[in-house]
Design an enzyme around this catalytic site. Structure first.
Site, PDB file in Angstrom:
ATOM      1  CG  HIS A   1      -8.085   3.538   1.977  1.00 28.74           C
ATOM      2  ND1 HIS A   1      -8.115   4.424   0.941  1.00 28.74           N
ATOM      3  CD2 HIS A   1      -6.779   3.430   2.346  1.00 28.74           C
ATOM      4  CE1 HIS A   1      -6.877   4.835   0.675  1.00 28.74           C
ATOM      5  NE2 HIS A   1      -6.053   4.249   1.505  1.00 28.74           N
TER       6      HIS A   1
ATOM      7  CG  ASP B   1      -1.124   4.590   4.062  1.00 25.31           C
ATOM      8  OD1 ASP B   1      -1.328   5.380   3.146  1.00 25.31           O
ATOM      9  OD2 ASP B   1      -1.975   4.370   4.947  1.00 25.31           O
TER      10      ASP B   1
ATOM     11  CG  HIS C   1      -1.703   6.854  -0.755  1.00 24.47           C
ATOM     12  ND1 HIS C   1      -2.698   6.373  -1.563  1.00 24.47           N
ATOM     13  CD2 HIS C   1      -2.040   6.488   0.505  1.00 24.47           C
ATOM     14  CE1 HIS C   1      -3.603   5.751  -0.825  1.00 24.47           C
ATOM     15  NE2 HIS C   1      -3.231   5.809   0.437  1.00 24.47           N
TER      16      HIS C   1
ATOM     17  CE1 TYR D   1      -5.767  11.036  -2.938  1.00 23.48           C
ATOM     18  CE2 TYR D   1      -4.763   8.923  -2.423  1.00 23.48           C
ATOM     19  CZ  TYR D   1      -4.997  10.243  -2.105  1.00 23.48           C
ATOM     20  OH  TYR D   1      -4.470  10.774  -0.961  1.00 23.48           O
TER      21      TYR D   1
ATOM     22  CG  HIS E   1      -1.994   1.067   1.131  1.00 25.57           C
ATOM     23  ND1 HIS E   1      -2.980   1.074   0.166  1.00 25.57           N
ATOM     24  CD2 HIS E   1      -2.223   2.170   1.888  1.00 25.57           C
ATOM     25  CE1 HIS E   1      -3.767   2.123   0.333  1.00 25.57           C
ATOM     26  NE2 HIS E   1      -3.333   2.810   1.371  1.00 25.57           N
TER      27      HIS E   1
ATOM     28  CD  GLN F   1      -0.666  10.260   1.283  1.00 22.31           C
ATOM     29  OE1 GLN F   1      -0.394   9.682   2.326  1.00 22.31           O
ATOM     30  NE2 GLN F   1      -1.891  10.237   0.747  1.00 22.31           N
TER      31      GLN F   1
ATOM     32  CG  HIS G   1      -5.735   1.545   6.791  1.00 20.49           C
ATOM     33  ND1 HIS G   1      -4.380   1.604   6.990  1.00 20.49           N
ATOM     34  CD2 HIS G   1      -6.023   2.484   5.843  1.00 20.49           C
ATOM     35  CE1 HIS G   1      -3.865   2.549   6.210  1.00 20.49           C
ATOM     36  NE2 HIS G   1      -4.833   3.092   5.499  1.00 20.49           N
TER      37      HIS G   1
END
Ligand code: NGQ
Ligand code: ZN
Length: 457
Positions: free
Chosen positions: A235, A323, A58, A125, A56, A61, A272
């Site tokens: 999620h 994440d 992103h 996304y 996982h 970030q 999660h």
């Protein structure tokens, strides 16, 4: 044909001695033979284990990891929370350009490789341009991620995300969520545009962002439209507030509601899955889906603790992800997965099952199996036909010097802070040697330039 001779290699059933590993030009293992003798001229290593899967991510970030650690809550605002962090995160999500995304992702992936991840699942996304218009190429930003993965040399499962609503009951998106706006047809167009990139190092699945961000009809449409057998990530139940909102809107808790809406099977990864009823926990375990645990991010965001011990007892599958990228190390993820449980339960050595009493070995092997399943690629085991993704640990380090094989994982996961990953083979290529990534300096230069402009106001 390329080869490595391992004095000790971690295979499916445990450590074996004198293992000859060979792989072909595509990066698939063609032979994994224990009790072999070392052919002349073949490189040797002491401790070899399968590379970890980061299920996982992103990637963007990574650009602001560590920059949201100032307490800004006030008496009229309440304490800082997941939701206040999210507002800060959206500021970056709204500003970042495709070029910056690629630079940040390449830096992240090089760091992941150096710490022992050889594959990543990118839950992507930010599809639209700032302001919300669609790029000429709908897969513009997803292809940037693919390019970053190729440059760094990490295997990737691209998961274009469907994000249509700000909350349950079809609440319209906020202005600062416009870059994420997608419906099933839009996501399937992105999937289609990515299809030509599929190959041994790249797979394509899809991800409804969360139950609060998609409608039940959209969820069904996306699942039906995706080619058979592809990974599906979502999620689920990360925060108490969204569980309460789910119950309020649907009359069911999130896992129960999703299972009511979709045939949940081994294709699914529940990211999660923090707040579960006992029944939901056991139903995930029985479904064959993977729980995607991200302990450092979950700690950073104040999510809560996953019910690991009863989930393991029920036969549940799990893997790990970084994440939000406050850490790029599988060691730290697995260490905190276990430590969270010890702190909450005031006991030791939680993550074990049946005859497997070695916590570190259980964590590494389970996270490999769960990660491989969630990635939808031939990963996770050093065996013929799987990808040649492996780590050589630094056997000269004081923590590993002279250590018997069955103590290596305990040392690796539960002692010290030095990075014990020395060399990394990903898809049959040596991408890290002597602790350095092959393009480390060029990637870092580009990242620094991108981060400077991204953070300039
Ligand atoms: C994400 N992060 O997709 O990056 C989410 C927050 C949202 C986590 N769930 C974004 N940790 O909910 O819109
Ligand atoms: Zn996430």
């Amino acid at each position: 044909m390329s080869a490595l001779f391992a004095r000790h290699a971690l295979l499916a059933e445990g450590w074996h001695r004198d293992v000859l590993l060979e792989w072909d030009a595509r990066g698939d293992l063609t032979q994994v033979a224990p009790d072999a003798s070392a052919p002349p001229g073949v490189a040797r290593a002491d401790y070899v284990l399968p590379g970890m899967i980061n299920l996982h991510s992103h990637a963007f970030q990574r650009a602001f990891a560590g920059l949201t650690e100032r307490a800004e809550g006030g008496s009229n605002r309440g304490p800082d929370s997941f939701w206040t962090w999210r507002d800060l995160m959206y500021r970056i999500a709204n500003r970042i350009t495709p070029e910056q995304m690629e630079a940040v992702a390449a830096q992240l992936y090089a760091e992941c490789l150096r710490h022992g991840y050889t594959a990543v699942c990118e839950f992507h996304y930010v599809h639209r341009a700032p302001g919300g218009h669609v790029y000429g190429n709908p897969a513009e930003t997803a292809q940037r991620i693919a390019q970053a993965a190729r440059e760094a040399g990490i295997g990737v499962t691209l998961l274009p995300v469907m994000y249509a609503y700000a909350g349950f009951r079809d609440t319209p998106l906020r202005q600062d969520q416009e870059r994420f706006r997608t419906d099933p047809a839009h996501v399937l167009r992105i999937v289609e545009a990515l299809e030509p990139l599929r190959g041994p190092q790249l797979e394509v699945g899809a991800a409804p962002h969360s139950l609060r961000a998609v409608s039940a009809g959209q969820l069904r449409e996306l699942v039906q439209g995706l080619p058979a057998g592809r990974p599906l990530h979502i999620h689920i139940a990360e925060q108490q507030l969204e569980v309460a909102q789910c119950v309020e809107a649907t009359g069911m808790r999130p896992v129960d509601y999703l299972m009511h809406q979709a045939d949940v099977d081994a294709r699914w990864c529940f990211v999660h899955a923090t707040h579960l009823s006992d029944g939901e926990r056991d139903r995930i375990a029985a479904s064959g889906a993977v729980a995607g645990l991200c302990p450092t991010t979950e700690a950073n965001l104040g999510d809560g603790l996953f019910p690991l011990a009863p989930y393991i007892a029920a036969g549940g599958r799990f893997g790990i992800g970084s994440d939000s990228h406050v850490s790029q190390s599988p060691v730290e993820e697995l260490r905190w997965l276990e430590y969270g449980q010890r702190l909450a339960q005031q006991r030791r050595n939680v993550a074990v099952r049946g005859g497997q009493r070695d916590v570190a070995a259980f964590l590494w092997q389970q996270a490999l199996a769960g990660g491989a399943q969630a990635a939808g690629r031939r990963l996770g085991v050093l065996a013929q036909g799987r990808r040649a993704d492996l780590l050589v640990l630094d056997s000269a380090h004081p923590n590993l010097d002279g250590v018997p094989a069955d103590e290596v994982l305990g040392r690796f996961l539960f002692s010290g802070n030095d990075n014990l990953v020395r060399d990394v083979l990903a898809g049959g290529h040596w991408v890290v040697q002597g602790g350095r990534h092959k393009a480390q300096d060029a990637i870092a230069q580009r990242y620094k330039a991108a981060a400077r402009t991204l953070h300039a106001h």
